[in-house]
Design a protein around this motif. Sequence first.
Motif, PDB file in Angstrom:
ATOM      1  N   HIS A 136       0.811  -1.223   0.000  1.00 61.92           N
ATOM      2  CA  HIS A 136       0.000   0.000   0.000  1.00 61.92           C
ATOM      3  C   HIS A 136       0.848   1.279   0.000  1.00 61.92           C
ATOM      4  O   HIS A 136       0.447   2.290   0.570  1.00 61.92           O
ATOM      5  N   LEU A 137       2.029   1.189  -0.632  1.00 66.72           N
ATOM      6  CA  LEU A 137       2.984   2.312  -0.642  1.00 66.72           C
ATOM      7  C   LEU A 137       3.348   2.762   0.768  1.00 66.72           C
ATOM      8  O   LEU A 137       3.776   3.893   0.985  1.00 66.72           O
ATOM      9  N   GLY A 138       3.126   1.880   1.734  1.00 71.46           N
ATOM     10  CA  GLY A 138       3.464   2.195   3.112  1.00 71.46           C
ATOM     11  C   GLY A 138       2.569   3.209   3.769  1.00 71.46           C
ATOM     12  O   GLY A 138       2.874   3.715   4.848  1.00 71.46           O
ATOM     13  N   ALA A 139       1.416   3.519   3.127  1.00 73.69           N
ATOM     14  CA  ALA A 139       0.612   4.657   3.575  1.00 73.69           C
ATOM     15  C   ALA A 139      -0.846   4.321   3.864  1.00 73.69           C
ATOM     16  O   ALA A 139      -1.682   5.224   3.904  1.00 73.69           O
ATOM     17  N   TYR A 140      -1.168   3.047   4.081  1.00 76.50           N
ATOM     18  CA  TYR A 140      -2.575   2.666   4.272  1.00 76.50           C
ATOM     19  C   TYR A 140      -3.162   3.322   5.532  1.00 76.50           C
ATOM     20  O   TYR A 140      -2.519   3.343   6.578  1.00 76.50           O
ATOM     21  N   PRO A 141      -4.410   3.863   5.483  1.00 73.82           N
ATOM     22  CA  PRO A 141      -5.263   3.921   4.282  1.00 73.82           C
ATOM     23  C   PRO A 141      -4.884   5.047   3.317  1.00 73.82           C
ATOM     24  O   PRO A 141      -4.788   4.828   2.141  1.00 73.82           O
ATOM     25  N   THR A 142      -4.678   6.262   3.801  1.00 76.14           N
ATOM     26  CA  THR A 142      -4.219   7.363   2.938  1.00 76.14           C
ATOM     27  C   THR A 142      -3.591   8.444   3.815  1.00 76.14           C
ATOM     28  O   THR A 142      -4.235   9.438   4.149  1.00 76.14           O
ATOM     29  N   GLU A 143      -2.331   8.246   4.167  1.00 78.69           N
ATOM     30  CA  GLU A 143      -1.646   9.224   5.016  1.00 78.69           C
ATOM     31  C   GLU A 143      -0.391   9.712   4.294  1.00 78.69           C
ATOM     32  O   GLU A 143       0.561   8.944   4.080  1.00 78.69           O
ATOM     33  N   ALA A 144      -0.388  10.990   3.945  1.00 83.12           N
ATOM     34  CA  ALA A 144       0.704  11.556   3.163  1.00 83.12           C
ATOM     35  C   ALA A 144       2.041  11.464   3.888  1.00 83.12           C
ATOM     36  O   ALA A 144       3.084  11.218   3.267  1.00 83.12           O
ATOM     37  N   GLY A 145       2.041  11.657   5.195  1.00 81.64           N
ATOM     38  CA  GLY A 145       3.277  11.580   5.957  1.00 81.64           C
ATOM     39  C   GLY A 145       3.901  10.200   5.896  1.00 81.64           C
ATOM     40  O   GLY A 145       5.123  10.054   5.792  1.00 81.64           O
ATOM     41  N   LEU A 146       3.063   9.176   5.959  1.00 81.60           N
ATOM     42  CA  LEU A 146       3.567   7.808   5.865  1.00 81.60           C
ATOM     43  C   LEU A 146       4.082   7.507   4.464  1.00 81.60           C
ATOM     44  O   LEU A 146       5.054   6.770   4.289  1.00 81.60           O
ATOM     45  N   LEU A 147       3.425   8.083   3.451  1.00 85.30           N
ATOM     46  CA  LEU A 147       3.888   7.912   2.072  1.00 85.30           C
ATOM     47  C   LEU A 147       5.306   8.453   1.913  1.00 85.30           C
ATOM     48  O   LEU A 147       6.185   7.779   1.361  1.00 85.30           O
ATOM     49  N   THR A 148       5.533   9.654   2.379  1.00 90.72           N
ATOM     50  CA  THR A 148       6.870  10.234   2.248  1.00 90.72           C
ATOM     51  C   THR A 148       7.899   9.441   3.042  1.00 90.72           C
ATOM     52  O   THR A 148       9.041   9.267   2.598  1.00 90.72           O
ATOM     53  N   ASP A 149       7.501   8.913   4.198  1.00 92.06           N
ATOM     54  CA  ASP A 149       8.418   8.081   4.985  1.00 92.06           C
ATOM     55  C   ASP A 149       8.778   6.807   4.235  1.00 92.06           C
ATOM     56  O   ASP A 149       9.935   6.377   4.226  1.00 92.06           O
ATOM     57  N   ALA A 150       7.769   6.183   3.614  1.00 96.98           N
ATOM     58  CA  ALA A 150       7.995   4.932   2.888  1.00 96.98           C
ATOM     59  C   ALA A 150       8.877   5.155   1.667  1.00 96.98           C
ATOM     60  O   ALA A 150       9.791   4.367   1.388  1.00 96.98           O
ATOM     61  N   VAL A 151       8.619   6.211   0.927  1.00 96.75           N
ATOM     62  CA  VAL A 151       9.426   6.520  -0.257  1.00 96.75           C
ATOM     63  C   VAL A 151      10.861   6.807   0.163  1.00 96.75           C
ATOM     64  O   VAL A 151      11.820   6.346  -0.477  1.00 96.75           O
ATOM     65  N   ASP A 152      11.022   7.556   1.244  1.00100.33           N
ATOM     66  CA  ASP A 152      12.361   7.860   1.733  1.00100.33           C
ATOM     67  C   ASP A 152      13.097   6.586   2.139  1.00100.33           C
ATOM     68  O   ASP A 152      14.294   6.415   1.843  1.00100.33           O
ATOM     69  N   LEU A 153      12.389   5.666   2.804  1.00104.22           N
ATOM     70  CA  LEU A 153      13.000   4.406   3.215  1.00104.22           C
ATOM     71  C   LEU A 153      13.408   3.576   2.001  1.00104.22           C
ATOM     72  O   LEU A 153      14.498   2.984   1.983  1.00104.22           O
ATOM     73  N   ALA A 154      12.568   3.549   0.973  1.00107.26           N
ATOM     74  CA  ALA A 154      12.888   2.803  -0.243  1.00107.26           C
ATOM     75  C   ALA A 154      14.102   3.399  -0.951  1.00107.26           C
ATOM     76  O   ALA A 154      14.897   2.672  -1.562  1.00107.26           O
ATOM     77  N   ARG A 155      14.249   4.702  -0.872  1.00103.64           N
ATOM     78  CA  ARG A 155      15.407   5.363  -1.488  1.00103.64           C
ATOM     79  C   ARG A 155      16.694   5.067  -0.717  1.00103.64           C
ATOM     80  O   ARG A 155      17.773   4.931  -1.309  1.00103.64           O
ATOM     81  N   ARG A 156      16.579   4.969   0.612  1.00100.64           N
ATOM     82  CA  ARG A 156      17.770   4.783   1.441  1.00100.64           C
ATOM     83  C   ARG A 156      18.208   3.333   1.556  1.00100.64           C
ATOM     84  O   ARG A 156      19.387   3.054   1.758  1.00100.64           O
ATOM     85  N   ASN A 157      17.247   2.413   1.461  1.00 94.38           N
ATOM     86  CA  ASN A 157      17.544   1.002   1.719  1.00 94.38           C
ATOM     87  C   ASN A 157      17.339   0.183   0.454  1.00 94.38           C
ATOM     88  O   ASN A 157      16.228   0.101  -0.079  1.00 94.38           O
ATOM     89  N   ALA A 158      18.390  -0.443  -0.026  1.00 93.01           N
ATOM     90  CA  ALA A 158      18.334  -1.192  -1.285  1.00 93.01           C
ATOM     91  C   ALA A 158      17.387  -2.377  -1.208  1.00 93.01           C
ATOM     92  O   ALA A 158      16.903  -2.855  -2.243  1.00 93.01           O
ATOM     93  N   ARG A 159      17.065  -2.863  -0.002  1.00 93.45           N
ATOM     94  CA  ARG A 159      16.204  -4.042   0.139  1.00 93.45           C
ATOM     95  C   ARG A 159      14.724  -3.712   0.178  1.00 93.45           C
ATOM     96  O   ARG A 159      13.895  -4.612   0.163  1.00 93.45           O
ATOM     97  N   VAL A 160      14.377  -2.441   0.255  1.00 89.54           N
ATOM     98  CA  VAL A 160      12.981  -2.053   0.466  1.00 89.54           C
ATOM     99  C   VAL A 160      12.297  -1.682  -0.849  1.00 89.54           C
ATOM    100  O   VAL A 160      12.816  -0.889  -1.634  1.00 89.54           O
ATOM    101  N   TYR A 161      11.112  -2.275  -1.064  1.00 89.28           N
ATOM    102  CA  TYR A 161      10.274  -1.997  -2.228  1.00 89.28           C
ATOM    103  C   TYR A 161       8.897  -1.542  -1.746  1.00 89.28           C
ATOM    104  O   TYR A 161       8.547  -1.710  -0.569  1.00 89.28           O
ATOM    105  N   LEU A 162       8.104  -0.998  -2.654  1.00 86.29           N
ATOM    106  CA  LEU A 162       6.748  -0.546  -2.345  1.00 86.29           C
ATOM    107  C   LEU A 162       5.782  -1.167  -3.343  1.00 86.29           C
ATOM    108  O   LEU A 162       6.083  -1.236  -4.537  1.00 86.29           O
TER     109      LEU A 162
END
Length: 232
Positions: A136-162
């Motif tokens: 859920h892009l790390g943001a279920y149900p629809t939280e913009a702050g969690l979305l940005t956190d998830a995207v940032d984590l995916a950018r920083r960690n090679a093992r993380v996908y969305l």
Amino acid sequence: MDRSGITRACVFPPLMADYHTANLELRDWALDNEPRALVFARLGGADGPRPVRRFWQARQALGARLKGVAASVPDLEGFAGVKMIPHLSGLPDTETMTAINAAELPVLIHAGAHSTPSWIEKTVLPRLRGPVILAHLGAYPTEAGLLTDAVDLARRNARVYLDTSGVWVSEFLRYAAQRVPGKMLFGSDAPLAHPDVAWLQLASAIRCDKTLETIGWTNAAALFNLPGQFDR
């Protein structure tokens, strides 16, 4: 899958008390009847850490212990991955985590308000060695702050996908695709949403065919070592 032109699909059992038998039955069914299905073992644990604490969770955990429900699948042969929903089922025990790492299986984990990206980074990632897919892009149900956190984590960690399952806000899809297209996997959350509906939502938000191919096929093909061509 046939009606939607789906070449491969990740599948796992629905919510239930005993996953042990359901996992094995689903795996055996796929091996015999549907080789296009990538079966994920759904795993949890009665006493595993949970991102939130509620009375109904304590009652659920107590019930699992009293019933003697199997909390792990020690033999993961034939599975393509593992599915976890920590706030509903807890986390697997150390023995099971070791088995997941030994099998080098990707883990798809529910992520959002009940299992935040920061909680997953702190609690789950250190216990796993392979790829971890935040649903859920790390943001279920629809939280913009969690979305940005998830995207940032995916950018920083090679093992993380969305994955894109359950995401019905076009701007959320565009935001992630603009920043981490190489880390996104198409998901529909079927049967909660029809794959055609989920794909049309994605295609309406992302107009670049190359990016759609990357999200719809290329990333997953590389992650799961799949042969063949892109076909949604």
